[in-house]
Design an enzyme around this catalytic site. Structure first.
Site, mmCIF file in Angstrom:
data_model
loop_
_atom_site.group_PDB
_atom_site.id
_atom_site.type_symbol
_atom_site.label_atom_id
_atom_site.label_comp_id
_atom_site.label_asym_id
_atom_site.label_seq_id
_atom_site.Cartn_x
_atom_site.Cartn_y
_atom_site.Cartn_z
ATOM 1 N N GLY A 68 61.253 52.639 100.198
ATOM 2 C CA GLY A 68 61.756 51.749 99.166
ATOM 3 C C GLY A 68 63.042 52.235 98.540
ATOM 4 O O GLY A 68 63.361 53.416 98.588
ATOM 5 N N GLY A 70 65.150 51.414 94.852
ATOM 6 C CA GLY A 70 65.135 50.727 93.574
ATOM 7 C C GLY A 70 66.465 50.840 92.877
ATOM 8 O O GLY A 70 67.480 51.184 93.488
ATOM 9 N N GLY A 71 66.449 50.585 91.594
ATOM 10 C CA GLY A 71 67.664 50.620 90.811
ATOM 11 C C GLY A 71 68.216 52.008 90.595
ATOM 12 O O GLY A 71 69.412 52.180 90.359
ATOM 13 N N SER A 72 67.357 53.032 90.684
ATOM 14 C CA SER A 72 67.837 54.385 90.424
ATOM 15 C C SER A 72 67.576 55.371 91.548
ATOM 16 O O SER A 72 68.203 56.426 91.582
ATOM 17 C CB SER A 72 67.220 54.923 89.128
ATOM 18 O OG SER A 72 65.822 55.035 89.260
ATOM 19 N N ALA A 73 66.665 55.062 92.454
ATOM 20 C CA ALA A 73 66.311 56.054 93.468
ATOM 21 C C ALA A 73 65.851 55.403 94.767
ATOM 22 O O ALA A 73 65.439 54.250 94.782
ATOM 23 C CB ALA A 73 65.211 56.973 92.946
ATOM 24 N N VAL A 75 63.084 56.164 97.924
ATOM 25 C CA VAL A 75 61.865 56.920 98.158
ATOM 26 C C VAL A 75 61.607 56.961 99.658
ATOM 27 O O VAL A 75 61.611 55.926 100.329
ATOM 28 C CB VAL A 75 60.655 56.300 97.422
ATOM 29 C CG1 VAL A 75 59.390 57.099 97.698
ATOM 30 C CG2 VAL A 75 60.923 56.237 95.915
ATOM 31 N N LYS A 89 61.529 61.387 96.412
ATOM 32 C CA LYS A 89 62.301 60.466 95.576
ATOM 33 C C LYS A 89 63.658 61.090 95.314
ATOM 34 O O LYS A 89 63.751 62.169 94.745
ATOM 35 C CB LYS A 89 61.556 60.216 94.260
ATOM 36 C CG LYS A 89 62.245 59.267 93.329
ATOM 37 C CD LYS A 89 61.378 59.039 92.091
ATOM 38 C CE LYS A 89 62.019 58.068 91.126
ATOM 39 N NZ LYS A 89 61.127 57.802 89.974
ATOM 40 N N ASP A 186 56.694 52.853 81.053
ATOM 41 C CA ASP A 186 56.979 52.035 82.221
ATOM 42 C C ASP A 186 55.761 51.902 83.122
ATOM 43 O O ASP A 186 55.788 52.333 84.266
ATOM 44 C CB ASP A 186 58.141 52.687 82.981
ATOM 45 C CG ASP A 186 58.725 51.768 84.041
ATOM 46 O OD1 ASP A 186 58.422 50.580 84.021
ATOM 47 O OD2 ASP A 186 59.474 52.285 84.888
#
Length: 188
Positions: A68, A70-73, A75, A89, A186
């Site tokens: 995956g 995402g917006g910051s990392a 994985v 990550k 979160d």
């Protein structure tokens, strides 16, 4: 006083497995970006930064696949020299330039280590800088196999007993995290 933090919480690893992949897919959906799949329900990275088969961290891990982005990392599923599979990550390049984002990842590691005694917390294993990607910060967690909750929900609502059980387990974990003085900001 509660400190804000981010960590991986699993009410039932067999139901909420691969939480990082589910989180990144949700981020992509909400941002309007596309995500592909690698087989049934398996996300793939649109542009891989670490190709499968790449040895990282001085040969300690071999990347199996990207699970995956995402917006910051990003994985990755990786296998250690000891045969253990981990979720690796890695902060995205743009995020790695932000001291705030680097500090958040460090806090995620510290919380994941400090709270590893709590049943339901996915413990952080390792962290540092990835020499293969310009010293970008990373964290490793155990890689969990199983059905992801968001995919389970696409088949329809959970039964009342299962939903009640999952919520009770999650509430117990969150209560223990709060008792430790950390406010999880979160939960997904």
């Amino acid at each position: 006083r509660l400190r804000q933090g981010s960590m991986a919480i699993s009410a039932r690893p067999d139901v909420v497995a691969e939480a990082a992949a589910a989180q990144t897919r949700a981020l992509l959906r909400h941002s309007g970006r596309e995500v592909g799949t690698q087989g049934p329900g398996r996300p793939r990275m649109i542009k891989e930064e670490i190709p499968p088969g790449t040895s990282v961290l001085e040969g300690r891990y071999e990347v199996i696949a990207c699970v995956g982005v995402g917006g910051s990392a990003s994985v990755y599923r990786a296998r250690g020299n000891d045969g253990q599979e981990v979720a690796l990550k890695v902060l995205l390049a743009a995020r790695a330039r932000s001291p705030h984002e680097v500090k958040r990842l460090e806090q995620e590691y510290l919380f994941g280590r400090a709270l590893r005694y709590i049943d339901g917390i996915i413990p952080a294993i390792d962290h540092g800088a990835l020499p293969e990607l310009d010293q970008r910060p990373y964290i490793t967690f155990p890689f969990l196999e199983g059905e992801e909750l968001d995919y389970k929900l696409t088949a329809g609502p959970l039964s009342a007993p299962l939903a009640s059980s999952l919520l009770a387990q999650l509430a117990r974990v969150v209560a223990k995290v709060h008792e430790a003085g950390i406010l999880h900001r979160d939960i997904k």
